[in-house]
Design an enzyme around this catalytic site. Structure first.
Site, PDB file in Angstrom:
ATOM      1  CB  ILE A 132      59.455 -40.299  13.675  1.00 37.65           C
ATOM      2  CG1 ILE A 132      59.735 -39.621  12.337  1.00 37.65           C
ATOM      3  CG2 ILE A 132      60.668 -41.055  14.171  1.00 37.65           C
ATOM      4  CD1 ILE A 132      60.703 -38.448  12.460  1.00 37.65           C
ATOM      5  CG  ASP A 133      56.380 -38.966   9.329  1.00 35.19           C
ATOM      6  OD1 ASP A 133      57.253 -38.405  10.016  1.00 35.19           O
ATOM      7  OD2 ASP A 133      56.402 -38.977   8.092  1.00 35.19           O
TER       8      ASP A 133
HETATM    9  O1  F6P Z   1      58.912 -41.092   7.063  1.00 35.06           O
HETATM   10  C1  F6P Z   1      59.702 -40.643   8.104  1.00 35.06           C
HETATM   11  C2  F6P Z   1      60.467 -39.417   7.694  1.00 35.06           C
HETATM   12  O2  F6P Z   1      61.279 -39.044   8.774  1.00 35.06           O
HETATM   13  C3  F6P Z   1      59.618 -38.243   7.217  1.00 35.06           C
HETATM   14  O3  F6P Z   1      59.105 -37.463   8.271  1.00 35.06           O
HETATM   15  C4  F6P Z   1      60.583 -37.496   6.347  1.00 35.06           C
HETATM   16  O4  F6P Z   1      59.926 -36.771   5.336  1.00 35.06           O
HETATM   17  C5  F6P Z   1      61.400 -38.567   5.739  1.00 35.06           C
HETATM   18  O5  F6P Z   1      61.329 -39.688   6.606  1.00 35.06           O
HETATM   19  C6  F6P Z   1      62.834 -38.164   5.521  1.00 35.06           C
HETATM   20  O6  F6P Z   1      63.476 -39.179   4.861  1.00 35.06           O
HETATM   21  P1  F6P Z   1      65.054 -39.254   4.620  1.00 35.06           P
HETATM   22  O7  F6P Z   1      65.697 -39.649   5.897  1.00 35.06           O
HETATM   23  O8  F6P Z   1      65.218 -40.308   3.586  1.00 35.06           O
HETATM   24  O9  F6P Z   1      65.488 -37.910   4.183  1.00 35.06           O
END
Ligand code: F6P
Length: 347
Positions: A132-133
């Site tokens: 999504i980033d």
């Molecule tokens: O890399 C995608 C992402 O949604 C980032 O924007 C975010 O920092 C991370 O994953 C969050 O990860 P998790 O779902 O493991 O907390």
């Protein structure tokens, strides 16, 4: 040909569309068989599979998440020790035991980094970019991003009306670990008062000045902040220090820190909304369904052509193949000139 399919890393809307397209084209056009691996790299590491055929992918196109499950398991973190095989060896053994000839791996920089390494070890791998980033350098867009931006934009629209009623500053924290694409697009689309991104450390003083100016013009300010954004002031503590299997800090907290500072420095009430995983859940937009479907169609096409060690990518409106190593070499961050476009609307 027997093809394994896995989805790794943070999930995102559109993963099921990829799986469906890979299986539909692979089965109907090429006569392949498929094996689903559960929970990213954990599946091949532990030989944990799930049946995957045309019947299994019926009706999944609009569904968020991934029918295969996901995880941040890092098989490269498991080295060989006395009497135990390394993660790479275990994956190789499990794939050959299951008769899997090739893998379609959908993931972001970490999952595809593992795919790159395994290709170097002789495995036949094709990658599909997801996050999504939207921060993978080799592709113009990743699916999931458009959905996340639309969810954040809708939240900002809603925050505007309640902020106006109560004359409050509202801070909206969105996802974005290293790159501020979600903040930039959602903030621009939602008419934010100021947008803060990881690429450019911000001055809390300046943010407060924007907030005060917005109140003077009888509007209530909305501040959009990416979770990875940091203040220039070094004494402001923001991040949780826990790490995942790939060594990433678990982010979150900058929005509340900012709300506290704004309230302290301006005397205006400031509240924070953290959108968090809401941005990753639910049904994908039409744009993401189409992009994910095209990626899936082209990924299995690459398998059919024997073009392993590649990743499908969007360039303009075309789907192309790029070396997997290129896919993870560089993060795509927001360039200063793109941020400058948004700055026109700050304050
Ligand atoms: O890399 C995608 C992402 O949604 C980032 O924007 C975010 O920092 C991370 O994953 C969050 O990860 P998790 O779902 O493991 O907390």
């Amino acid at each position: 040909m027997r093809v394994g399919v896995l989805t790794g890393g943070g999930d995102c809307p559109g993963l099921n569309a990829v799986i469906r397209a890979v299986v539909r084209r692979g089965t109907e056009e090429f006569g392949y068989e498929f094996v689903g691996f559960r929970d990213g790299w954990r599946g091949p590491l532990e030989g944990d599979t799930v049946p995957l055929d045309v019947q299994a992918v019926r009706g999944i196109l609009p569904r968020g998440g991934t029918i295969l499950g996901s995880s941040r398991t890092n098989p490269l973190a498991e080295s060989a020790s006395q009497g135990s095989r390394s993660g790479v060896e275990r994956i190789k053994d499990n794939l050959s035991g299951l008769g899997v000839d090739a893998l379609v791996v959908t993931g972001g920089e970490d999952t595809l980094g593992v795919a790159t390494r395994l290709h170097g070890e002789g495995l036949q791998v094709v990658g599909v970019p997801k996050t999504i980033d939207n921060d993978l350098g080799a592709t113009d867009y990743t699916f999931g991003f458009d959905t996340a931006v639309n969810i954040a934009m809708e939240a900002i629209d809603r925050l505007h009306t309640t902020a106006e009623s109560h004359h409050r500053a509202l801070i909206c924290e969105v996802m974005g670990r290293h790159a501020g694409w979600i903040a930039l697009h959602a903030g621009l689309a939602g008419g934010a008062n100021v947008i803060l991104i990881p690429e450019k450390p911000f001055s809390i003083e300046k943010v407060c000045a924007y907030v005060e100016h917005r109140f003077q013009t009888r509007y209530a300010p909305i501040v959009v902040v990416a979770e990875g954004a940091t203040p220039q002031e070094e004494d402001v503590q923001v991040a949780d220090q826990r790490l995942d299997a790939f060594g990433h800090v678990r982010l979150g907290g900058i929005g509340q820190t900012l709300a506290d500072e704004i309230e302290k420095r301006t005397g205006k009430e400031a509240r924070c909304t953290v959108l968090g995983h809401v941005q990753r859940g639910g049904t994908p937009t039409a744009y993401d369904r189409v992009l994910a479907t095209r990626f899936g169609i082209h990924a299995i096409g690459a398998v059919h052509d024997g073009d392993f060690g590649t990743m499908v990518a969007l360039r303009g409106t075309d789907i192309v193949r790029v070396p997997l190593a290129e896919a993870t070499r560089e993060l795509k961050t927001v360039p200063p000139e793109r941020y400058a476009e948004a700055e026109v609307f700050f304050g």
